[in-house]
Design a protein around this motif. Structure first.
Motif, PDB file in Angstrom:
ATOM      1  N   TYR A 134     -44.441  25.993  28.127  1.00 29.99           N
ATOM      2  CA  TYR A 134     -43.760  26.108  29.417  1.00 29.99           C
ATOM      3  C   TYR A 134     -43.027  24.801  29.736  1.00 29.99           C
ATOM      4  O   TYR A 134     -43.562  23.708  29.586  1.00 29.99           O
ATOM      5  N   GLN A 135     -41.775  24.947  30.137  1.00 27.72           N
ATOM      6  CA  GLN A 135     -40.989  23.841  30.671  1.00 27.72           C
ATOM      7  C   GLN A 135     -40.242  24.387  31.887  1.00 27.72           C
ATOM      8  O   GLN A 135     -39.585  25.415  31.787  1.00 27.72           O
ATOM      9  N   GLY A 136     -40.364  23.725  33.009  1.00 32.17           N
ATOM     10  CA  GLY A 136     -39.693  24.284  34.177  1.00 32.17           C
ATOM     11  C   GLY A 136     -39.869  23.440  35.414  1.00 32.17           C
ATOM     12  O   GLY A 136     -40.284  22.276  35.374  1.00 32.17           O
ATOM     13  N   GLU A 137     -39.592  24.076  36.551  1.00 29.86           N
ATOM     14  CA  GLU A 137     -39.510  23.349  37.817  1.00 29.86           C
ATOM     15  C   GLU A 137     -40.840  22.781  38.283  1.00 29.86           C
ATOM     16  O   GLU A 137     -40.885  21.818  39.042  1.00 29.86           O
ATOM     17  N   LYS A 138     -41.949  23.346  37.823  1.00 28.28           N
ATOM     18  CA  LYS A 138     -43.250  22.850  38.264  1.00 28.28           C
ATOM     19  C   LYS A 138     -43.701  21.609  37.481  1.00 28.28           C
ATOM     20  O   LYS A 138     -44.737  21.020  37.787  1.00 28.28           O
ATOM     21  N   PRO A 167     -42.367  17.774  35.599  1.00 26.15           N
ATOM     22  CA  PRO A 167     -41.279  16.782  35.511  1.00 26.15           C
ATOM     23  C   PRO A 167     -40.358  17.115  34.347  1.00 26.15           C
ATOM     24  O   PRO A 167     -40.756  17.767  33.379  1.00 26.15           O
ATOM     25  N   GLU A 168     -39.122  16.623  34.432  1.00 22.23           N
ATOM     26  CA  GLU A 168     -38.103  16.974  33.439  1.00 22.23           C
ATOM     27  C   GLU A 168     -38.467  16.523  32.027  1.00 22.23           C
ATOM     28  O   GLU A 168     -38.084  17.164  31.050  1.00 22.23           O
ATOM     29  N   LYS A 197     -43.707  18.877  29.140  1.00 20.74           N
ATOM     30  CA  LYS A 197     -43.846  20.286  28.773  1.00 20.74           C
ATOM     31  C   LYS A 197     -45.330  20.624  28.787  1.00 20.74           C
ATOM     32  O   LYS A 197     -46.193  19.733  28.765  1.00 20.74           O
TER      33      LYS A 197
END
Length: 806
Positions: free
Chosen positions: A755-759, A761-762, A765
């Protein structure tokens, strides 16, 4: 058959280590199937040494702790914190050094580490007996009374020499070798040493009157029967040496009396049985075949009906044991037994075989009796066993020992012709060497005449009854490897010798790739100079002397460029979902000592581009990605049975990213996403993935062997973790860290979600990772599983900076 290495040494002298001894025994026909080290106590007290307490002072911050300085024979004294109340300067103690693993009498094993206890450095541990598995006491540390120098292994002090279990695949004809004595005889013959039997010269009958009479009614089924009555014995636990021997060969210790019967059986190859003398009704033992239908409850609690041909050891009321097979429950030795009767006999092998088969019983006794034991052994074995009983259980021998042997079994007499021996061996050894080998095998010479010998074979060698059998005995001791092959040797055979045929392997891989939707292509070996510039080996480029054009003027160093042209050709014709493979050649040149040589390399190329499957109303499709190519590469390696590979990131500029699988420091395959700039140069308007195998190396690594492993007896356990990681962390780092931490229980590791996403940090992962744990020796419990997972989590946090999501 299981043999103790240490017990063999008590019977015959040899200097060979267990593995060398295994080779020797295998060469003599006793095939060694396995050798396993057996520690007297778990861990063998490895890392534990004798230490001397030089000083002992009270800990400044703990009333019950002492700070000691201990000499263990090193360059400096060790600082060790100890909480034992009996610690004092001047003592010799057991020191567990840093790195030693202790196996306590109860609880989990633990490893000694350098630590600080209440601010004081501790560089080891002073041990109590329960902490090292030698007892249950934890009252204080063990204080040693020994002259051993400091630094000596503690195992030496306790005389805990490790043993080795030698497992022999005994062939049916070698009944004589079904014991330590039998194996020792072969070692004696090869080493030209002597057998050292236990001394029974001190055996003497007592003065107590024997109360039990003996009668053998069936002398054909029981040619020899020895018996001795012993009174006032004490049934108790066996000594450590006897328990260690039985443990080595996989036999459970019961009590001193039963253990002695097992010891004699495995040591000398002579089964024996001991009856509770007070359970012998009528004070009479009769060896006979009871009438058909007679019932006997055997030691396993099963009631068995005897046939009219089953030989039994009976008393006045009925059978007490099935002769040579299994004892009876009522007459067996009990914890309260005080008086016993020893039975050591030679039973007819055919009679025992029929009875054991009829009742479906396979015991250590029947295993030996039905193959044939030594009829001359019972008198010696009963004296040896009686002396052991008196030593370990006390007791008084009665004034009479039975030895009923009406028709002694004679040695086998065999006539040999020297010319037949030479013919069967394939080599002339000479009469002197032949007689020397036979003498080492206890086969004696009766007479000899010109070209002929008459020999006498002891009856324990039930398999040596013909001239050819004697020749086989000579050969296995002389050594099969010492018989030279004839210059004119020829033979007819039907056998399969599988070869690594590259063409056959090509067909095999082609069929596998075609089944997955790949098409085979064939392309030109000539490329543009601009193509080869993408590779690092510019000085090894092979240029054409007379090129047809400026564009096609060099030989390719990779199949990549030819395949890209094939992809472009198809995409331009609206055929965008593409999977290609090619068996081709690449070309490089080398200059050595001023001479230029051109090398032709065989290569397998694999290309993927477009969608993974054709669009359809039945299923959604998706674009080919790196993991699809990775799966194809893995399937090819699996099909070719390639294992033990190392993986590195590729530095090849032809790839935007990718990996290299390396075997024996050679790149077997490099694969990844084709550099978009290179793809654009080829005029390809969609992503392409490429893998290139070194075909010659791949063929070399191929194995036609199929290896099978036993299905695990114990269940596997799955545990999942969610790891938040920096994007730069690769899964391979997690995998290596996990397997470096837990090498025994961890069987596999897999990422099942990313998962990589808004929840998050950029730069981070989240990996959802599954772990499969399994112990091949026992079922895992929650404590072991939790302990393993805690270790893994700690490593992930420290080595890859993971945050564990609870």
């Amino acid at each position: 058959m299981k043999i103790s290495y240490n017990q063999l040494k008590t019977l015959v002298d040899f200097d060979h280590n267990p593995h060398k001894l295994g080779e020797i025994l295998t060469n003599t026909g006793l095939e060694v199937e396995g050798i396993e080290k057996v520690d007297a106590v778990k861990g063998g007290l490895e890392g534990l040494v004798v230490g001397h307490v030089v000083s002992c002072e009270k800990h400044l911050d703990a009333d019950k702790l002492s700070v000691t300085k201990v000499d263990v024979g090193g360059e400096s004294l060790l600082d060790i914190v100890c909480g034992a109340p009996n610690i004092a300067a001047g003592q010799k103690v057991i020191v567990a050094l840093v790195g030693a693993t202790l196996y306590p009498s109860s609880g989990e094993a633990f490893t000694i580490k350098k630590s600080k206890i209440r601010g004081a450095v501790s560089e080891g541990m002073l041990c109590a007996e329960d902490e090292i598995g030698l007892g249950q006491s934890h009252a204080g540390i063990m204080v040693l009374d020994t002259e051993l120098p400091v630094g000596s292994p503690v195992a030496k002090y306790f005389n805990l020499e490790p043993d080795y279990l030698i497992e022999i695949g005994l062939t049916p004809n070698r009944a004589d070798a079904a014991s330590h004595l039998g194996v020792a005889r072969d070692i004696k013959a090869v080493n030209n040493s002597a057998i050292r039997l236990p001394d029974v010269s001190n055996f003497a009958l007592g003065t107590s009157s024997a109360s039990i009479d003996l009668q053998v009614e069936d002398a054909e089924a029981c040619p020899r029967f020895c018996g001795l009555e012993i009174k006032n014995i004490e049934v108790k636990e066996s000594p450590e040496w006897l328990k260690r021997f039985l443990n080595t060969i996989g036999v459970n210790s019961i009590n001193n009396i039963v253990d002695i019967t097992n010891y004699v059986c495995h040591y000398l190859g002579q089964p024996m049985h001991i009856f509770d003398a007070d359970a012998i009704s009528g004070d009479k033992i009769i060896v006979k075949c009871p009438t058909s239908g007679t019932e006997l409850t055997t030691l396993d609690g099963t009631s068995r009906k005897l046939s009219g041909t089953d030989l039994a050891i009976c008393n006045a009321d009925g059978p007490m044991a099935i002769a040579g097979v299994f004892g009876g429950l009522k007459s067996g030795v009990k914890p309260t037994t005080k008086n016993i009767f020893l039975e050591v006999a030679y039973f007819n092998p055919v009679s025992v075989r029929k009875t054991a088969s009829k009742h479906g019983l396979k015991t250590d006794a029947s295993f030996r009796y039905e193959r044939g034991t030594d009829p001359n052994m019972p008198p010696f074995a009963i004296k040896f066993a009686a002396n052991l009983i008196q030593e370990l259980a006390g007791g008084d021998f009665c004034d009479k020992m039975f030895d009923i042997y009406p028709s002694p079994i004679q040695n086998f007499e065999i006539d040999l012709k020297i010319k037949n021996i030479d013919r069967l061996l394939g080599k002339a050894l000479g009469e002197e060497l032949i007689l020397d080998i036979l003498g080492k095998l206890d086969i004696s010479l009766i007479s000899k005449s010109e070209g002929q010998l008459k020999v006498s074979v002891p009856p324990y060698r039930v398999d040596v009854t013909r001239e050819a059998d004697v020749v086989e005995e000579i050969l296995r001791i002389y050594g099969f490897e010492n018989i030279e092959l004839s210059e004119h040797l020829s033979s007819d055979f039907i056998a399969a010798f599988p070869e690594k045929d590259p063409e056959t392997l090509k067909v095999k891989l082609s069929e596998a790739l075609t089944a997955q939707g790949f098409n085979e292509i064939q392309s030109l070996s000539i490329v543009r100079p601009s193509d080869n510039q993408w590779l690092e080996q510019q000085d090894s480029v092979v240029k054409l002397l007379n090129p047809l054009s400026e564009e096609l003027s060099e030989m390719r160093q990779s199949l990549l460029f030819s395949g890209l042209n094939a992809l472009v050709y198809n995409v331009n014709r609206r055929n965008k979902d593409l999977k290609f493979f090619e068996f081709g050649r690449t070309y490089t040149k080398n200059t050595v000592d001023g001479q230029t040589k051109i090398k032709e390399n065989k290569v397998l190329g694999v290309w993927m581009s477009g969608n993974i499957a054709t669009e359809s109303w039945m299923q959604k499709t998706s674009a080919v990605n790196y993991h699809h190519l990775f799966q194809v590469v893995s399937q090819i390696l699996t099909l070719m049975k390639v294992k033990k590979i190392d993986t590195n990131e590729t530095a090849n500029q032809a790839f935007a990213y990718g990996l290299e699988h390396v075997v024996r420091n050679k790149v077997l395959v490099k694969f990844g996403l084709v550099n978009p700039t290179l793809a654009a140069q080829a005029d390809l308007k969609q992503q392409a993935f490429y893998a290139e195998f070194d075909w010659d190396l791949l063929c070399k690594l191929y194995s036609s062997e199929n290896k099978f492993v036993e299905i695990p007896k114990y269940p596997e356990v799955r545990r999942d973790l969610s790891l938040v990681l920096n994007k730069s962390v690769k899964f391979d780092q997690i995998k290596k860290a996990a397997f470096n931490t837990e090498k025994k229980l961890l069987k596999s590791i897999n990422v099942f979600d990313v998962y990589q996403g808004e929840k998050l940090p950029e730069d981070q992962k989240s990996y959802s990772v599954s772990f499969i744990l399994q112990d091949e020796e026992k079922t895992l419990n929650d404590q072991q599983i939790d302990k393993t997972m805690q270790k893994l989590m700690a490593v992930f946090e420290s080595e890859v900076g993971a945050v564990i999501r609870k």
